[in-house]
Design an enzyme around this catalytic site. Sequence first.
Site, PDB file in Angstrom:
ATOM      1  N   GLY A 298      48.305  54.056  33.149  1.00  0.00           N
ATOM      2  CA  GLY A 298      49.033  53.592  34.343  1.00  0.00           C
ATOM      3  C   GLY A 298      49.988  54.639  34.870  1.00  0.00           C
TER       4      GLY A 298
ATOM      5  N   LEU B  63      51.098  51.263  30.067  1.00  0.00           N
ATOM      6  CA  LEU B  63      51.618  50.681  31.317  1.00  0.00           C
ATOM      7  C   LEU B  63      50.489  50.285  32.262  1.00  0.00           C
ATOM      8  N   GLY B  64      49.264  50.647  31.959  1.00  0.00           N
ATOM      9  CA  GLY B  64      48.151  50.336  32.853  1.00  0.00           C
ATOM     10  C   GLY B  64      47.913  48.829  32.895  1.00  0.00           C
ATOM     11  N   ALA B  65      47.767  48.292  34.089  1.00  0.00           N
ATOM     12  CA  ALA B  65      47.497  46.854  34.225  1.00  0.00           C
ATOM     13  C   ALA B  65      47.210  46.505  35.679  1.00  0.00           C
TER      14      ALA B  65
ATOM     15  N   THR C 289      56.286  41.485  29.697  1.00  0.00           N
ATOM     16  CA  THR C 289      56.877  41.087  30.978  1.00  0.00           C
ATOM     17  C   THR C 289      57.631  39.754  30.912  1.00  0.00           C
TER      18      THR C 289
ATOM     19  N   GLU D 242      57.266  37.565  32.959  1.00  0.00           N
ATOM     20  CA  GLU D 242      56.320  36.522  33.384  1.00  0.00           C
ATOM     21  C   GLU D 242      55.854  35.683  32.188  1.00  0.00           C
TER      22      GLU D 242
ATOM     23  N   TYR E 193      47.602  36.534  34.999  1.00  0.00           N
ATOM     24  CA  TYR E 193      48.295  37.779  34.607  1.00  0.00           C
ATOM     25  C   TYR E 193      49.155  37.533  33.375  1.00  0.00           C
TER      26      TYR E 193
ATOM     27  N   LYS F 242      48.851  38.949  29.532  1.00  0.00           N
ATOM     28  CA  LYS F 242      49.959  39.699  28.923  1.00  0.00           C
ATOM     29  C   LYS F 242      50.455  39.009  27.639  1.00  0.00           C
TER      30      LYS F 242
ATOM     31  N   HIS G 122      61.419  45.022  37.987  1.00  0.00           N
ATOM     32  CA  HIS G 122      62.122  46.249  38.351  1.00  0.00           C
ATOM     33  C   HIS G 122      61.387  46.938  39.489  1.00  0.00           C
TER      34      HIS G 122
ATOM     35  N   ARG H 159      57.822  51.339  44.620  1.00  0.00           N
ATOM     36  CA  ARG H 159      57.207  50.056  44.241  1.00  0.00           C
ATOM     37  C   ARG H 159      55.999  49.791  45.135  1.00  0.00           C
TER      38      ARG H 159
HETATM   39  P1  NAP Z   1      51.824  49.317  39.015  1.00  0.00           P
HETATM   40  O1  NAP Z   1      52.669  50.133  39.928  1.00  0.00           O
HETATM   41  O2  NAP Z   1      50.946  48.259  39.570  1.00  0.00           O
HETATM   42  O3  NAP Z   1      50.923  50.343  38.167  1.00  0.00           O
HETATM   43  C1  NAP Z   1      49.858  49.898  37.373  1.00  0.00           C
HETATM   44  C2  NAP Z   1      49.094  51.093  36.862  1.00  0.00           C
HETATM   45  O4  NAP Z   1      47.989  50.621  36.087  1.00  0.00           O
HETATM   46  C3  NAP Z   1      48.495  51.978  37.966  1.00  0.00           C
HETATM   47  O5  NAP Z   1      48.548  53.325  37.550  1.00  0.00           O
HETATM   48  C4  NAP Z   1      47.056  51.505  38.010  1.00  0.00           C
HETATM   49  O6  NAP Z   1      46.156  52.481  38.506  1.00  0.00           O
HETATM   50  C5  NAP Z   1      46.805  51.278  36.539  1.00  0.00           C
HETATM   51  N1  NAP Z   1      45.639  50.448  36.267  1.00  0.00           N
HETATM   52  C6  NAP Z   1      45.275  49.285  36.850  1.00  0.00           C
HETATM   53  N2  NAP Z   1      44.118  48.837  36.339  1.00  0.00           N
HETATM   54  C7  NAP Z   1      43.734  49.746  35.413  1.00  0.00           C
HETATM   55  C8  NAP Z   1      42.612  49.870  34.561  1.00  0.00           C
HETATM   56  N3  NAP Z   1      41.627  48.967  34.565  1.00  0.00           N
HETATM   57  N4  NAP Z   1      42.529  50.935  33.733  1.00  0.00           N
HETATM   58  C9  NAP Z   1      43.507  51.881  33.731  1.00  0.00           C
HETATM   59  N5  NAP Z   1      44.595  51.822  34.513  1.00  0.00           N
HETATM   60  C10 NAP Z   1      44.704  50.767  35.351  1.00  0.00           C
HETATM   61  O7  NAP Z   1      52.735  48.621  37.900  1.00  0.00           O
HETATM   62  P2  NAP Z   1      54.225  48.977  37.417  1.00  0.00           P
HETATM   63  O8  NAP Z   1      55.173  48.180  38.227  1.00  0.00           O
HETATM   64  O9  NAP Z   1      54.377  50.430  37.301  1.00  0.00           O
HETATM   65  O10 NAP Z   1      54.226  48.294  35.974  1.00  0.00           O
HETATM   66  C11 NAP Z   1      53.838  49.044  34.817  1.00  0.00           C
HETATM   67  C12 NAP Z   1      53.447  48.070  33.719  1.00  0.00           C
HETATM   68  O11 NAP Z   1      54.543  47.237  33.404  1.00  0.00           O
HETATM   69  C13 NAP Z   1      52.320  47.121  34.065  1.00  0.00           C
HETATM   70  O12 NAP Z   1      51.592  46.887  32.882  1.00  0.00           O
HETATM   71  C14 NAP Z   1      53.010  45.854  34.511  1.00  0.00           C
HETATM   72  O13 NAP Z   1      52.163  44.752  34.302  1.00  0.00           O
HETATM   73  C15 NAP Z   1      54.194  45.853  33.588  1.00  0.00           C
HETATM   74  N6  NAP Z   1      55.423  45.223  34.074  1.00  0.00           N
HETATM   75  C16 NAP Z   1      55.916  45.534  35.308  1.00  0.00           C
HETATM   76  C17 NAP Z   1      57.116  44.989  35.711  1.00  0.00           C
HETATM   77  C18 NAP Z   1      57.729  45.316  37.047  1.00  0.00           C
HETATM   78  O14 NAP Z   1      58.588  44.559  37.516  1.00  0.00           O
HETATM   79  N7  NAP Z   1      57.361  46.439  37.667  1.00  0.00           N
HETATM   80  C19 NAP Z   1      57.818  44.114  34.854  1.00  0.00           C
HETATM   81  C20 NAP Z   1      57.289  43.846  33.596  1.00  0.00           C
HETATM   82  C21 NAP Z   1      56.104  44.416  33.197  1.00  0.00           C
HETATM   83  P3  NAP Z   1      45.924  52.697  40.111  1.00  0.00           P
HETATM   84  O15 NAP Z   1      47.109  53.511  40.568  1.00  0.00           O
HETATM   85  O16 NAP Z   1      44.645  53.412  40.132  1.00  0.00           O
HETATM   86  O17 NAP Z   1      45.896  51.336  40.721  1.00  0.00           O
HETATM   87  O1  F7E Z   2      57.177  38.181  43.469  1.00  0.00           O
HETATM   88  C1  F7E Z   2      58.041  35.398  45.667  1.00  0.00           C
HETATM   89  C2  F7E Z   2      56.914  35.202  44.675  1.00  0.00           C
HETATM   90  O2  F7E Z   2      55.188  39.680  43.592  1.00  0.00           O
HETATM   91  C3  F7E Z   2      58.485  37.801  43.179  1.00  0.00           C
HETATM   92  C4  F7E Z   2      55.176  42.166  38.787  1.00  0.00           C
HETATM   93  O3  F7E Z   2      55.683  43.467  38.670  1.00  0.00           O
HETATM   94  O4  F7E Z   2      57.292  41.240  38.156  1.00  0.00           O
HETATM   95  C5  F7E Z   2      56.311  41.231  39.177  1.00  0.00           C
HETATM   96  O5  F7E Z   2      55.783  39.930  39.358  1.00  0.00           O
HETATM   97  C6  F7E Z   2      58.752  36.409  43.718  1.00  0.00           C
HETATM   98  C7  F7E Z   2      57.670  35.388  43.370  1.00  0.00           C
HETATM   99  O6  F7E Z   2      56.780  39.810  41.621  1.00  0.00           O
HETATM  100  C8  F7E Z   2      56.512  36.604  48.715  1.00  0.00           C
HETATM  101  O7  F7E Z   2      56.299  33.933  44.832  1.00  0.00           O
HETATM  102  C9  F7E Z   2      57.944  35.096  48.161  1.00  0.00           C
HETATM  103  O8  F7E Z   2      58.257  34.178  42.994  1.00  0.00           O
HETATM  104  O9  F7E Z   2      57.500  40.674  43.778  1.00  0.00           O
HETATM  105  P1  F7E Z   2      56.616  39.655  43.200  1.00  0.00           P
HETATM  106  P2  F7E Z   2      56.425  38.874  40.377  1.00  0.00           P
HETATM  107  O10 F7E Z   2      55.393  37.880  40.683  1.00  0.00           O
HETATM  108  O11 F7E Z   2      57.720  38.363  39.832  1.00  0.00           O
HETATM  109  C10 F7E Z   2      56.848  40.810  36.860  1.00  0.00           C
HETATM  110  C11 F7E Z   2      57.997  40.933  35.902  1.00  0.00           C
HETATM  111  C12 F7E Z   2      55.614  41.503  36.425  1.00  0.00           C
HETATM  112  O12 F7E Z   2      55.381  41.675  35.236  1.00  0.00           O
HETATM  113  C13 F7E Z   2      54.558  41.738  37.452  1.00  0.00           C
HETATM  114  O13 F7E Z   2      53.670  42.774  37.040  1.00  0.00           O
HETATM  115  O14 F7E Z   2      58.777  36.485  45.141  1.00  0.00           O
HETATM  116  N1  F7E Z   2      57.577  35.719  47.024  1.00  0.00           N
HETATM  117  N2  F7E Z   2      57.300  35.618  49.204  1.00  0.00           N
HETATM  118  C14 F7E Z   2      56.696  36.671  47.331  1.00  0.00           C
HETATM  119  N3  F7E Z   2      56.054  37.578  46.560  1.00  0.00           N
HETATM  120  C15 F7E Z   2      55.215  38.447  47.175  1.00  0.00           C
HETATM  121  N4  F7E Z   2      54.587  39.378  46.432  1.00  0.00           N
HETATM  122  N5  F7E Z   2      54.992  38.403  48.527  1.00  0.00           N
HETATM  123  C16 F7E Z   2      55.623  37.497  49.344  1.00  0.00           C
HETATM  124  O15 F7E Z   2      55.402  37.465  50.550  1.00  0.00           O
END
Ligand code: NAP
Ligand code: F7E
Length: 385
Positions: A9, A86-88, A133, A135, A157, A161, A187, A192
């Site tokens: 990732g 981190l890939g997902a 996460t 989630e 999702y 996880k 985050h 993003r």
């Molecule tokens: P992101 O921006 O969506 O990045 C996901 C990465 O995973 C990208 O590099 C994507 O590649 C790669 N990927 C997707 N499918 C894959 C596959 N089949 N094989 C290999 N790589 C793959 O996510 P992020 O926000 O950086 O989050 C990083 C990790 O932390 C994820 O696992 C996410 O679920 C987890 N997480 C995120 C948050 C948050 O709030 N950001 C919170 C808790 C946990 P492409 O660029 O090619 O799409």
């Molecule tokens: O939604 C509400 C939506 O898609 C946050 C991922 O990084 O964090 C992320 O998951 C909230 C939800 O993030 C819209 O319904 C309202 O309640 O930004 P989000 P998420 O679903 O919390 C967790 C920790 C991860 O692990 C995940 O990988 O916002 N919401 N209106 C909306 N959300 C989106 N996307 N778009 C809207 O228009």
Amino acid sequence: MARSALITGITGQDGAYLAEFLIKKGYTVHGIKRRSSLLNTDRIDHLYQDPHVEKRNLILHYGDLSDSMNVTRIIQESQPDEIYNLGAMSHVKVSFDIPEYTANTDGIGTLRILEAVRLLGMISKTRIYQASTSELYGLVQEIPQTEKTSFYPRSPYAVAKLYSYWITVNYREAYGLHASNGILFNHESPIRGETFVSRKITRALARIALGMQDILYMGNLSSRRDWGHAKDYIKAMYLILQQDKPDDYVIATGISTEVREFIRNAFAFIGVDIAFFGENLEETGVMKAVDENLFCEKVGEAHLSDIKNRMKNNPVFVKVDPVYFRPTEVDFLLGDSSKARKILGWSPEYDLDGLIADMVTSDMILMKKEHYIKEGGYKTLNYFE
Ligand code: NAP
Ligand code: F7E
């Protein structure tokens, strides 16, 4: 010898920040990138080194978490001291559309990494970080959520996880792997993905301020999230792998904010005061007043008269569209990261206002460039003409 890390990732938000952070620490960083028809390395292009450079500190490998032989080969070739998984498929709403793919990547993908490390005899060499996460808490069983709070996942999702969380714990207990879960709350950052709510809002804000967009269509405005900055959170990932003992840690700010409030704070940053009226599908966000000095400072004087006219004649700019609702929602998240603060010595530098300032400032710059191109200020090639 330089330590080495493998990041799955690496082309994503966290992967890009973490790669830069580790390279600055002197690591050789290996990253798995997926093949795509268009380049998908925008976030790490500034770190890229040509394969002909003799001692590279960033090496990219084509791969996919759904391909166990590929994952095993890359681990064998790169011999990492640390793996950050981190890939997902990380979009919660999209996981309802592609649940099987999500389970394969976000669930079994983690097993493929753990099993590769075990089969390659690298248990005593390689430490593993699993991107767990908030989630997992889903329909929350306790407020605030800690490492001891029960999980109740609410999306394909989160269920995928959940498997990854437990298989990481199991390999730690069964085989003595140094494998840890970071249970990270939401985050965000200027890099993003554009369809997550924070970035959707800051991009739309910039476009609305520049007169490029009329309405921001939103889903559930009442959701609450504990939002932090990705730059702070990748430091926690690193700290988790530097501990003598593997363990699981909640990483969060400890402050929960409504989506509605995020929108209000973001518009306040550019001097626009807004209010919400109505309920459910009829709810709207309305521009009420503008602080002219602040707007000129953050957006530019050239756009002031347009926004004042807009406010007078057509002040509604947020509407609700049920297309963004999820079949099952996570309504409320609030993390307690006391354990990480005490054991890792981690604490965030950014608060929500700092995060919003960073994101809005960056999107204003990006959208101004787009606006300039749209207005014909820069001649681009159009392949369809
Ligand atoms: P992101 O921006 O969506 O990045 C996901 C990465 O995973 C990208 O590099 C994507 O590649 C790669 N990927 C997707 N499918 C894959 C596959 N089949 N094989 C290999 N790589 C793959 O996510 P992020 O926000 O950086 O989050 C990083 C990790 O932390 C994820 O696992 C996410 O679920 C987890 N997480 C995120 C948050 C948050 O709030 N950001 C919170 C808790 C946990 P492409 O660029 O090619 O799409
Ligand atoms: O939604 C509400 C939506 O898609 C946050 C991922 O990084 O964090 C992320 O998951 C909230 C939800 O993030 C819209 O319904 C309202 O309640 O930004 P989000 P998420 O679903 O919390 C967790 C920790 C991860 O692990 C995940 O990988 O916002 N919401 N209106 C909306 N959300 C989106 N996307 N778009 C809207 O228009």
